[in-house]
Design a protein around this motif. Sequence first.
Motif, PDB file in Angstrom:
ATOM      1  N   GLU A   1      -5.870  -1.339   2.963  1.00 30.40           N
ATOM      2  CA  GLU A   1      -4.751  -0.405   3.129  1.00 30.40           C
ATOM      3  C   GLU A   1      -3.721  -0.960   4.120  1.00 30.40           C
ATOM      4  O   GLU A   1      -2.509  -0.926   3.858  1.00 30.40           O
ATOM      5  CB  GLU A   1      -5.272   0.948   3.615  1.00 30.40           C
ATOM      6  CG  GLU A   1      -4.181   1.993   3.786  1.00 30.40           C
ATOM      7  CD  GLU A   1      -4.712   3.330   4.266  1.00 30.40           C
ATOM      8  OE1 GLU A   1      -3.891   4.221   4.563  1.00 30.40           O
ATOM      9  OE2 GLU A   1      -5.947   3.493   4.355  1.00 30.40           O
ATOM     10  N   THR A   2      -4.213  -1.474   5.250  1.00 30.88           N
ATOM     11  CA  THR A   2      -3.288  -2.043   6.233  1.00 30.88           C
ATOM     12  C   THR A   2      -2.593  -3.272   5.666  1.00 30.88           C
ATOM     13  O   THR A   2      -1.379  -3.446   5.833  1.00 30.88           O
ATOM     14  CB  THR A   2      -4.046  -2.418   7.514  1.00 30.88           C
ATOM     15  OG1 THR A   2      -4.727  -1.267   8.014  1.00 30.88           O
ATOM     16  CG2 THR A   2      -3.089  -2.939   8.575  1.00 30.88           C
TER      17      THR A   2
ATOM     18  N   THR B   1      -1.852  -3.966   2.631  1.00 29.56           N
ATOM     19  CA  THR B   1      -0.839  -3.561   1.650  1.00 29.56           C
ATOM     20  C   THR B   1       0.448  -3.149   2.335  1.00 29.56           C
ATOM     21  O   THR B   1       1.551  -3.443   1.850  1.00 29.56           O
ATOM     22  CB  THR B   1      -1.369  -2.403   0.779  1.00 29.56           C
ATOM     23  OG1 THR B   1      -2.521  -2.864   0.063  1.00 29.56           O
ATOM     24  CG2 THR B   1      -0.315  -1.944  -0.213  1.00 29.56           C
ATOM     25  N   ARG B   2       0.349  -2.480   3.489  1.00 29.80           N
ATOM     26  CA  ARG B   2       1.546  -2.073   4.217  1.00 29.80           C
ATOM     27  C   ARG B   2       2.372  -3.268   4.660  1.00 29.80           C
ATOM     28  O   ARG B   2       3.584  -3.170   4.825  1.00 29.80           O
ATOM     29  CB  ARG B   2       1.172  -1.213   5.438  1.00 29.80           C
ATOM     30  CG  ARG B   2       0.596   0.139   5.091  1.00 29.80           C
ATOM     31  CD  ARG B   2       0.819   1.136   6.225  1.00 29.80           C
ATOM     32  NE  ARG B   2       0.279   0.693   7.492  1.00 29.80           N
ATOM     33  CZ  ARG B   2      -0.961   0.954   7.917  1.00 29.80           C
ATOM     34  NH1 ARG B   2      -1.782   1.645   7.140  1.00 29.80           N
ATOM     35  NH2 ARG B   2      -1.370   0.520   9.102  1.00 29.80           N
TER      36      ARG B   2
END
Length: 319
Positions: free
Chosen positions: A63-64, A66-67
């Motif tokens: 998730e991180t 992807t940011r």
Amino acid sequence: MEEASVSTSATTSRAVQFESFGGPEALRVREVPVPHAGSGQIRVRVTAAGLNPMDWVMTSDAETATRFGLSLPCGFGTDYAGVVDEVGDGVSEFAIGDRVFGGAMSRAVADHVVVDEAGAIAVGGSAHRTPDGVDDRTAAALTIAGSTAAAALAVVDLGPSDTVLIGGAGGGVGVFAVQLARLAGARVIGTGSATSADALRALGAEPVTYGDGLVDRVRALAPAGVTAAMDLHGTDTAYAARELGVPDKRITTIAAQIDGITPANGALAAPGAIEEIAGLVAAGRLRVPIAASYPVEQIRAAVELQAGRHVHGKVVIDL
């Protein structure tokens, strides 16, 4: 336009990569195809790569990542230094053999990195000439920490009449921030552990231990008050500065956001800031403590040390 120039016939080289996001245990040294410089690009034979907290924060989970626009397989590390060994069409500022340093987001710990001649760290990568007298290990520690420290100094706008409280003063960004603040004429009080006191004094800061009672300890050191603050670790120093009466406009953070306080971002450092810092290093006016260096084969141990956040200075990978 210049024709592309190549100085090596190797077909593979080493790169540190993630096949799955996670901690140091997920890092691997892989053989990968040698990249080549395209139009407007240079290729650098990397000799040293500096580590920063953002390296392992960005790649800690999917998730991180992807940011930050990262996907698997993913490289690792951002700061690099080395020698230009290939130039693409249209390149005019660099030539084969030039010593350079800069940033290439999440792909710097590799034998070769390709960056734009006039790019940004997160988009195409950046390159700057390494001044004479600055070795590659030191140059590899400059870009992220130096740019971030310069941006933080710009937010709080220090001068000789200031007393600044710097949280995390012994860390990678802190060693730059303390010295830049002193060069601006400010008195510096730096937070750290009890074991970091001598290292902070060597940089020009007056040490104070972080944790409960910080406000009282700072008041005892500076009864006339604190006028500015930089929190280079989290939020504790920023909140302590508020309690000490520092106005929000003279407080900054780099690793957290607080309503009313302007965060500092190295990407927003003034044009030429990193070249100025490199010049200060070359002139002997700013020193860059290298806490440890590791061969690339020991990348996991290096990241574990850096991620512990108790290193006084920079951790560098040799390639």
